[in-house]
Design a protein around this motif. Structure first.
Motif, PDB file in Angstrom:
ATOM      1  N   PRO A   1      53.263  36.017  15.220  1.00 11.02           N
ATOM      2  CA  PRO A   1      54.390  35.120  14.941  1.00 11.02           C
ATOM      3  C   PRO A   1      54.040  33.948  14.025  1.00 11.02           C
ATOM      4  O   PRO A   1      54.586  32.856  14.140  1.00 11.02           O
ATOM      5  CB  PRO A   1      54.791  34.636  16.344  1.00 11.02           C
ATOM      6  CG  PRO A   1      53.524  34.689  17.126  1.00 11.02           C
ATOM      7  CD  PRO A   1      52.699  35.810  16.557  1.00 11.02           C
ATOM      8  N   PHE A   2      53.094  34.186  13.115  1.00  8.37           N
ATOM      9  CA  PHE A   2      52.638  33.155  12.176  1.00  8.37           C
ATOM     10  C   PHE A   2      52.418  33.792  10.814  1.00  8.37           C
ATOM     11  O   PHE A   2      52.285  35.010  10.707  1.00  8.37           O
ATOM     12  CB  PHE A   2      51.312  32.538  12.650  1.00  8.37           C
ATOM     13  CG  PHE A   2      51.421  31.839  13.974  1.00  8.37           C
ATOM     14  CD1 PHE A   2      51.915  30.543  14.054  1.00  8.37           C
ATOM     15  CD2 PHE A   2      51.052  32.480  15.147  1.00  8.37           C
ATOM     16  CE1 PHE A   2      52.035  29.904  15.284  1.00  8.37           C
ATOM     17  CE2 PHE A   2      51.170  31.849  16.376  1.00  8.37           C
ATOM     18  CZ  PHE A   2      51.668  30.550  16.441  1.00  8.37           C
ATOM     19  N   ALA A   3      52.317  32.947   9.793  1.00  3.83           N
ATOM     20  CA  ALA A   3      52.060  33.431   8.438  1.00  3.83           C
ATOM     21  C   ALA A   3      50.619  33.932   8.318  1.00  3.83           C
ATOM     22  O   ALA A   3      49.748  33.540   9.099  1.00  3.83           O
ATOM     23  CB  ALA A   3      52.304  32.303   7.444  1.00  3.83           C
ATOM     24  N   ALA A   4      50.392  34.778   7.337  1.00  5.71           N
ATOM     25  CA  ALA A   4      49.036  35.264   7.059  1.00  5.71           C
ATOM     26  C   ALA A   4      48.138  34.078   6.732  1.00  5.71           C
ATOM     27  O   ALA A   4      48.559  33.122   6.085  1.00  5.71           O
ATOM     28  CB  ALA A   4      49.073  36.238   5.890  1.00  5.71           C
TER      29      ALA A   4
ATOM     30  N   ARG B   1      55.557  37.683  11.478  1.00  3.82           N
ATOM     31  CA  ARG B   1      56.947  37.210  11.643  1.00  3.82           C
ATOM     32  C   ARG B   1      56.909  35.709  11.906  1.00  3.82           C
ATOM     33  O   ARG B   1      57.020  35.275  13.056  1.00  3.82           O
ATOM     34  CB  ARG B   1      57.608  37.920  12.827  1.00  3.82           C
ATOM     35  CG  ARG B   1      57.704  39.427  12.722  1.00  3.82           C
ATOM     36  CD  ARG B   1      58.796  39.843  11.734  1.00  3.82           C
ATOM     37  NE  ARG B   1      59.005  41.274  11.812  1.00  3.82           N
ATOM     38  CZ  ARG B   1      60.042  41.831  12.441  1.00  3.82           C
ATOM     39  NH1 ARG B   1      60.936  41.091  13.059  1.00  3.82           N
ATOM     40  NH2 ARG B   1      60.174  43.143  12.447  1.00  3.82           N
ATOM     41  N   ALA B   2      56.712  34.937  10.846  1.00  8.13           N
ATOM     42  CA  ALA B   2      56.523  33.493  11.009  1.00  8.13           C
ATOM     43  C   ALA B   2      57.856  32.766  11.147  1.00  8.13           C
ATOM     44  O   ALA B   2      58.899  33.281  10.762  1.00  8.13           O
ATOM     45  CB  ALA B   2      55.762  32.945   9.812  1.00  8.13           C
ATOM     46  N   GLY B   3      57.786  31.561  11.707  1.00  4.25           N
ATOM     47  CA  GLY B   3      58.946  30.677  11.708  1.00  4.25           C
ATOM     48  C   GLY B   3      59.448  30.289  13.075  1.00  4.25           C
ATOM     49  O   GLY B   3      59.185  30.974  14.067  1.00  4.25           O
ATOM     50  N   ALA B   4      60.176  29.149  13.095  1.00  3.09           N
ATOM     51  CA  ALA B   4      60.863  28.647  14.298  1.00  3.09           C
ATOM     52  C   ALA B   4      59.925  28.522  15.497  1.00  3.09           C
ATOM     53  O   ALA B   4      60.253  28.988  16.588  1.00  3.09           O
ATOM     54  CB  ALA B   4      62.056  29.539  14.633  1.00  3.09           C
TER      55      ALA B   4
ATOM     56  N   ILE C   1      53.870  29.232  22.546  1.00  3.90           N
ATOM     57  CA  ILE C   1      55.019  30.149  22.524  1.00  3.90           C
ATOM     58  C   ILE C   1      55.355  30.640  23.936  1.00  3.90           C
ATOM     59  O   ILE C   1      56.527  30.747  24.304  1.00  3.90           O
ATOM     60  CB  ILE C   1      54.720  31.348  21.580  1.00  3.90           C
ATOM     61  CG1 ILE C   1      54.625  30.847  20.130  1.00  3.90           C
ATOM     62  CG2 ILE C   1      55.771  32.442  21.708  1.00  3.90           C
ATOM     63  CD1 ILE C   1      54.155  31.888  19.136  1.00  3.90           C
ATOM     64  N   MET C   2      54.312  30.902  24.732  1.00  2.05           N
ATOM     65  CA  MET C   2      54.534  31.498  26.056  1.00  2.05           C
ATOM     66  C   MET C   2      54.725  30.462  27.165  1.00  2.05           C
ATOM     67  O   MET C   2      55.424  30.726  28.147  1.00  2.05           O
ATOM     68  CB  MET C   2      53.353  32.411  26.417  1.00  2.05           C
ATOM     69  CG  MET C   2      53.000  33.435  25.364  1.00  2.05           C
ATOM     70  SD  MET C   2      54.400  34.424  24.774  1.00  2.05           S
ATOM     71  CE  MET C   2      54.447  35.707  26.026  1.00  2.05           C
TER      72      MET C   2
ATOM     73  N   GLY D   1      55.390  20.042   9.582  1.00  2.00           N
ATOM     74  CA  GLY D   1      54.171  20.858   9.486  1.00  2.00           C
ATOM     75  C   GLY D   1      53.012  20.039  10.020  1.00  2.00           C
ATOM     76  O   GLY D   1      53.204  19.171  10.860  1.00  2.00           O
ATOM     77  N   SER D   2      51.818  20.268   9.503  1.00  3.02           N
ATOM     78  CA  SER D   2      50.649  19.525   9.996  1.00  3.02           C
ATOM     79  C   SER D   2      50.635  18.089   9.446  1.00  3.02           C
ATOM     80  O   SER D   2      50.863  17.876   8.260  1.00  3.02           O
ATOM     81  CB  SER D   2      49.368  20.233   9.568  1.00  3.02           C
ATOM     82  OG  SER D   2      48.259  19.413   9.898  1.00  3.02           O
TER      83      SER D   2
END
Length: 329
Positions: free
Chosen positions: A44-47, A75-78, A104-105, A194-195
């Motif tokens: 769930p993150f970008a490469a 599947r990045a985002g949100a 996320i969990m 972002g960071s």
């Protein structure tokens, strides 16, 4: 016509029964060929970010062990919600793995008013891959030389110190609030999209908790000063930096990465995934690669990981409620 001897008739019926069983077992036996096609690993993150890098380190030997390629599906985002929903809605047929993180969990479900996935209903744990320590960092020109200095300053004047984070309800936000609660101080949260790390280096915002993966190279390069780590013990890569726990006993704010599968995945397939991934995490070259990223390899049982998930879910739920951290969704 002479009657067949009862014993020979029994043998014939026995053979018929065995043949019937054999034909009935054929579809089950066909399923035993799992896996017979590539396995999708939802990230769930970008490469290029830490969980993706770790997913790629593990996917290659895992594909070899299972005899099928592991295909990374970013599947990045949100805040990871897009990837989690995609994994939750995938069929539980053994052909979807989900590489995820504790925010996320265990944090999102306690912070968002509604989510398109449920940690316990939609997923089954496979194994915890690694702990992801956070490092409390400040800019090289900031006044605090230690966590003790910082907390003394924060106690002397309420709400005089700001800190940046990846956003409301992010891992760096809740670990800072837990530290503030335990220290009896109140710092002002500045959420970023972002960071915030570039602004910390530039002195625009004085503090942030940054994942060890990105923090360690910047600390070693003199661009940041480390005040503490969130692990129970000091990080081998930063032996001179104390754990928050040394000043605030019982503090434990590490994040983690782990593998889950859709809840309906057969238990024997979950067990096979667990066996192979745990074996891979035991390999020295893999452990070295993770250590270079500032991570601490784990590789526990399905039951142990289920316990970790539940414990973290409850812990961050308390912090979210105590600090009224909510996101309307």
């Amino acid at each position: 016509m002479p009657h067949a001897h009862p014993s020979s008739r029994r043998t014939f019926i026995g053979r018929l029964g065995a043949a019937a069983l054999a034909s009935a077992a054929t579809p089950l036996f066909a399923q035993g060929k799992w896996p017979d096609k590539p396995i999708k690993l939802v990230v769930p993150f970008a490469a290029g970010v830490s969980p993706d890098v770790v997913a790629r380190i593990i996917s290659e030997p895992l594909g070899r062990a299972l005899g099928q390629p592991i295909v990374i599906d970013n599947r990045a985002g949100a805040a990871g919600i897009i990837g989690a929903e995609a994994a939750a809605r995938s069929p539980g047929d053994g052909y979807t793995l989900f590489m995820t993180v504790n925010s996320i969990m265990a944090i999102n479900p306690n912070v968002y008013t509604s989510l398109p996935y449920d940690t316990f209903r939609d997923f089954a744990p496979v194994t915890q891959i690694a702990f992801v320590p956070y490092v409390l960092v400040t800019g090289p020109n900031q006044p605090d030389k230690s966590l003790k200095d910082l907390l003394a300053r924060a106690r002397a004047k309420a709400e005089s110190i700001e800190y940046g984070s990846l956003g409301v309800g992010s891992g760096p936000h809740v670990v800072m609030e837990m530290m503030n609660n335990m220290a009896g101080v109140h710092m002002v949260h500045v959420p970023y999209k972002g960071s915030p790390i570039a602004d910390v280096m530039a002195g625009q915002v004085p503090l942030a908790f940054e994942p060890a993966t990105t923090a360690i190279p910047l600390i070693k390069g003199g661009k940041l000063r480390a005040l503490a780590v969130t692990s129970r013990k000091r990080n081998p890569s930063l032996p001179d930096v104390p754990a928050v726990d040394e000043l605030l006993p019982g503090y434990d704010g590490d994040g983690w990465q782990g593998f889950y599968v859709p809840a309906a995945t057969p238990k024997d397939i979950v067990a096979r995934f667990n066996t192979e991934v745990v074996k891979i995490l035991g390999q020295q070259d893999v452990r070295n690669k993770l250590a270079e990223l500032g991570l601490q390899p784990v590789g526990n049982s399905v039951e142990e990981f289920a316990k970790v998930t539940r414990g973290d879910f409850d812990k961050w739920g308390k912090i979210a409620r105590a600090n009224k951290i909510r996101i309307d969704s």
